[in-house]
Design a protein around this motif. Structure first.
Motif, PDB file in Angstrom:
ATOM      1  N   UNK A 211      -8.169  -0.355  -0.303  1.00 58.90           N
ATOM      2  CA  UNK A 211      -7.514   0.358   0.656  1.00 58.90           C
ATOM      3  C   UNK A 211      -7.070   1.625   0.444  1.00 58.90           C
ATOM      4  N   UNK A 212      -7.448   2.518   1.327  1.00 56.68           N
ATOM      5  CA  UNK A 212      -7.005   3.938   1.026  1.00 56.68           C
ATOM      6  C   UNK A 212      -5.452   4.014   1.428  1.00 56.68           C
ATOM      7  N   UNK A 213      -5.063   5.223   0.719  1.00 61.60           N
ATOM      8  CA  UNK A 213      -3.485   5.301   0.858  1.00 61.60           C
ATOM      9  C   UNK A 213      -3.096   5.481   2.360  1.00 61.60           C
ATOM     10  N   UNK A 214      -4.030   5.696   3.237  1.00 62.48           N
ATOM     11  CA  UNK A 214      -3.804   5.871   4.544  1.00 62.48           C
ATOM     12  C   UNK A 214      -3.225   4.631   5.104  1.00 62.48           C
ATOM     13  N   UNK A 215      -3.367   3.484   4.507  1.00 60.58           N
ATOM     14  CA  UNK A 215      -3.257   2.232   4.941  1.00 60.58           C
ATOM     15  C   UNK A 215      -1.454   1.912   4.955  1.00 60.58           C
ATOM     16  N   UNK A 216      -0.843   3.126   4.132  1.00 57.95           N
ATOM     17  CA  UNK A 216       0.616   2.674   3.786  1.00 57.95           C
ATOM     18  C   UNK A 216       1.426   2.695   5.151  1.00 57.95           C
ATOM     19  N   UNK A 217       1.246   3.619   6.048  1.00 57.08           N
ATOM     20  CA  UNK A 217       2.063   3.605   7.476  1.00 57.08           C
ATOM     21  C   UNK A 217       1.815   2.404   8.119  1.00 57.08           C
ATOM     22  N   UNK A 218       0.495   1.931   8.096  1.00 62.57           N
ATOM     23  CA  UNK A 218       0.199   0.694   8.836  1.00 62.57           C
ATOM     24  C   UNK A 218       1.194  -0.513   8.202  1.00 62.57           C
ATOM     25  N   UNK A 219       1.243  -0.719   7.032  1.00 60.03           N
ATOM     26  CA  UNK A 219       2.215  -1.659   6.380  1.00 60.03           C
ATOM     27  C   UNK A 219       3.708  -1.736   7.016  1.00 60.03           C
ATOM     28  N   UNK A 220       4.015  -0.030   6.812  1.00 58.24           N
ATOM     29  CA  UNK A 220       5.426   0.095   7.192  1.00 58.24           C
ATOM     30  C   UNK A 220       5.661   0.021   8.572  1.00 58.24           C
ATOM     31  N   UNK A 221       4.735   0.282   9.730  1.00 55.93           N
ATOM     32  CA  UNK A 221       4.662   0.500  11.135  1.00 55.93           C
ATOM     33  C   UNK A 221       4.934  -0.989  11.491  1.00 55.93           C
ATOM     34  N   UNK A 222       4.257  -1.921  10.699  1.00 52.08           N
ATOM     35  CA  UNK A 222       4.100  -3.335  11.162  1.00 52.08           C
ATOM     36  C   UNK A 222       5.132  -4.210  10.553  1.00 52.08           C
ATOM     37  N   UNK A 223       5.843  -3.765   9.592  1.00 54.46           N
ATOM     38  CA  UNK A 223       6.997  -4.601   8.737  1.00 54.46           C
ATOM     39  C   UNK A 223       6.396  -5.547   8.226  1.00 54.46           C
ATOM     40  N   UNK A 224       5.161  -5.355   7.581  1.00 54.82           N
ATOM     41  CA  UNK A 224       4.566  -6.417   6.867  1.00 54.82           C
ATOM     42  C   UNK A 224       5.550  -6.977   5.487  1.00 54.82           C
ATOM     43  N   UNK A 225       5.540  -8.116   5.286  1.00 63.22           N
ATOM     44  CA  UNK A 225       6.468  -8.641   4.081  1.00 63.22           C
ATOM     45  C   UNK A 225       5.535  -8.742   3.002  1.00 63.22           C
ATOM     46  N   UNK A 226       4.350  -9.223   2.891  1.00 65.55           N
ATOM     47  CA  UNK A 226       3.333  -9.417   1.911  1.00 65.55           C
ATOM     48  C   UNK A 226       1.927  -8.970   2.178  1.00 65.55           C
ATOM     49  N   UNK A 227       1.467  -8.251   1.163  1.00 67.40           N
ATOM     50  CA  UNK A 227       0.045  -7.718   1.350  1.00 67.40           C
ATOM     51  C   UNK A 227      -0.637  -8.616   0.409  1.00 67.40           C
ATOM     52  N   UNK A 228      -1.759  -9.257   0.805  1.00 68.35           N
ATOM     53  CA  UNK A 228      -2.770 -10.159   0.177  1.00 68.35           C
ATOM     54  C   UNK A 228      -3.867  -9.428   0.061  1.00 68.35           C
ATOM     55  N   UNK A 229      -4.566  -9.178  -0.754  1.00 66.83           N
ATOM     56  CA  UNK A 229      -5.840  -8.352  -0.910  1.00 66.83           C
ATOM     57  C   UNK A 229      -6.751  -8.713  -2.156  1.00 66.83           C
ATOM     58  N   UNK A 230      -7.869  -8.501  -1.975  1.00 65.94           N
ATOM     59  CA  UNK A 230      -8.889  -8.948  -2.928  1.00 65.94           C
ATOM     60  C   UNK A 230      -9.347  -7.652  -3.775  1.00 65.94           C
ATOM     61  N   UNK A 231      -9.476  -6.451  -3.224  1.00 73.02           N
ATOM     62  CA  UNK A 231      -9.964  -5.259  -3.887  1.00 73.02           C
ATOM     63  C   UNK A 231      -8.782  -4.165  -4.244  1.00 73.02           C
ATOM     64  N   UNK A 232      -7.594  -4.393  -4.010  1.00 78.94           N
ATOM     65  CA  UNK A 232      -6.462  -3.490  -4.433  1.00 78.94           C
ATOM     66  C   UNK A 232      -6.719  -1.920  -3.989  1.00 78.94           C
ATOM     67  N   UNK A 233      -6.355  -1.192  -4.592  1.00 82.10           N
ATOM     68  CA  UNK A 233      -6.147   0.157  -3.938  1.00 82.10           C
ATOM     69  C   UNK A 233      -7.525   0.907  -4.072  1.00 82.10           C
ATOM     70  N   UNK A 234      -8.039   1.792  -3.135  1.00 79.66           N
ATOM     71  CA  UNK A 234      -9.128   2.631  -3.573  1.00 79.66           C
ATOM     72  C   UNK A 234      -8.995   3.615  -4.655  1.00 79.66           C
ATOM     73  N   UNK A 235      -9.865   3.795  -5.633  1.00 77.87           N
ATOM     74  CA  UNK A 235      -9.671   4.589  -6.653  1.00 77.87           C
ATOM     75  C   UNK A 235     -11.123   5.322  -6.985  1.00 77.87           C
ATOM     76  N   UNK A 236     -10.885   6.538  -7.174  1.00 81.45           N
ATOM     77  CA  UNK A 236      -9.737   7.288  -7.664  1.00 81.45           C
ATOM     78  C   UNK A 236      -8.926   7.602  -6.390  1.00 81.45           C
ATOM     79  N   UNK A 237      -7.660   7.722  -6.565  1.00 79.91           N
ATOM     80  CA  UNK A 237      -6.765   7.952  -5.395  1.00 79.91           C
ATOM     81  C   UNK A 237      -7.273   9.070  -4.494  1.00 79.91           C
ATOM     82  N   UNK A 238      -7.259  10.284  -5.264  1.00 84.24           N
ATOM     83  CA  UNK A 238      -7.525  11.395  -4.380  1.00 84.24           C
ATOM     84  C   UNK A 238      -6.376  12.308  -4.254  1.00 84.24           C
TER      85      UNK A 238
END
Length: 300
Positions: A211-238
């Motif tokens: 997940x690219x850092x551009x996913x942060x507003x998606x989590x905030x906009x939708x009031x997500x309580x838990x993020x369950x993910x298999x690949x974690x953050x995209x690295x390097x961050x950039x």
């Protein structure tokens, strides 16, 4: 994905600072976005159970060393005689943060140069004997909510996400629209990136699609309580920031369930013909812990 401009560094820093949830549930809150999982929300999640099918989202206890397991877990077994019988007992030891173990991060796990969750100073709150604020025991009643799977490989028609094509927030919005999914406050978002297929390609361990850092507003906009993910953050961050999507912990109070095994969940969703389910997460009650190994269960 293609043709959309990436956020600027100023925009990324605004995601983390201008939109943070500090004080939303009180200045001393240690629960974060799990506050969005109300008793009514938990009860509604139980009504999603129709077939009774249960799917574990946990990887095996990571005892074998490997490219993704620098600190293997320990498991020692011993037998003891007892009269004309006996019993077996064992010891478990694990450094669960990293990319091998399925675990949940507590709010005290990460911070940036300003502060950890709710503006607390990690120098005062993090000690050798445990965290004094935002630790895992504050979620010990369990996390029971509606889980929603966003299957990125299915959306793209490919086996997995690649280093050159990380997951962006606008793509998650596109998947919602195409699948006809409506996220609700307090939902647990499960983002499947195809980790098993990606690892089979023997990738560079210094790189990681996700997940690219551009996913942060998606989590905030939708009031997500838990993020369950298999690949974690995209690295390097950039960007010149300490954390990418892991910033959702200290900025928004979103729980992060790292290294979930989501391939069986994606298969189950396809077979069940649905994208939502009841999700059950039960962290260990470790006073002062920065997280906990977990065996999350999706129930259809």
């Amino acid at each position: 994905m293609v043709g959309r401009p990436l956020p600027t560094e100023t925009e990324v820093k605004d995601y983390i600072r201008a939109r943070r949830n500090w004080g939303r549930w009180g200045k001393d809150d240690q629960v974060g976005a799990i506050n969005l999982i109300t008793p009514a929300k938990r009860a509604a999640a139980t009504r999603l159970v129709k077939s009774g099918r249960s799917v574990s989202l946990s990887r095996p206890f990571p005892k074998e060393p490997g490219i993704n397991n620098t600190f293997p877990a320990q498991h020692w077994m011993k037998t003891h005689p007892r009269g004309n019988g006996g019993f077996a007992a064992d010891f478990y030891g694990i450094y669960y943060h990293g990319i091998a173990s399925t675990h949940i991060d507590a709010l005290c796990h990460t911070w940036d140069n300003e502060a950890m969750w709710n503006g607390r100073d990690p120098r005062a709150e993090i000690t050798f004997d445990g965290a004094r604020f935002g630790s895992i025991e504050h979620w010990s009643e369990g996390i029971i909510t509606r889980g929603v799977l966003l299957d990125v490989p299915r959306h793209r028609g490919v086996p997995c996400v690649t280093q050159e094509t990380p997951i962006h927030g606008w793509e998650l919005e596109d998947i919602l629209a195409r699948r006809g999914i409506r996220l609700e406050p307090g939902d647990a978002l499960c983002v499947y990136a195809g980790r098993e297929a990606w690892q089979a390609q023997r990738p560079d361990p210094q790189e990681r699609p996700g997940l690219h850092v551009s996913c942060l507003p998606f989590l905030r906009d939708h009031d997500v309580s838990v993020l369950v993910w298999d690949m974690l953050d995209h690295l390097p961050i950039g960007y010149d920031i300490a954390w990418a999507v892991h910033a959702a912990l200290f900025a928004y109070g979103v729980a992060l369930l790292d290294n979930a095994l989501l391939e069986p969940l994606a298969q189950a969703c396809a077979q069940e013909g649905r994208d939502d389910f009841m999700l059950v997460i039960a962290p260990l009650k470790v006073i002062g812990g920065t997280g906990s190994p977990v065996n999350p269960l999706a129930v259809f």
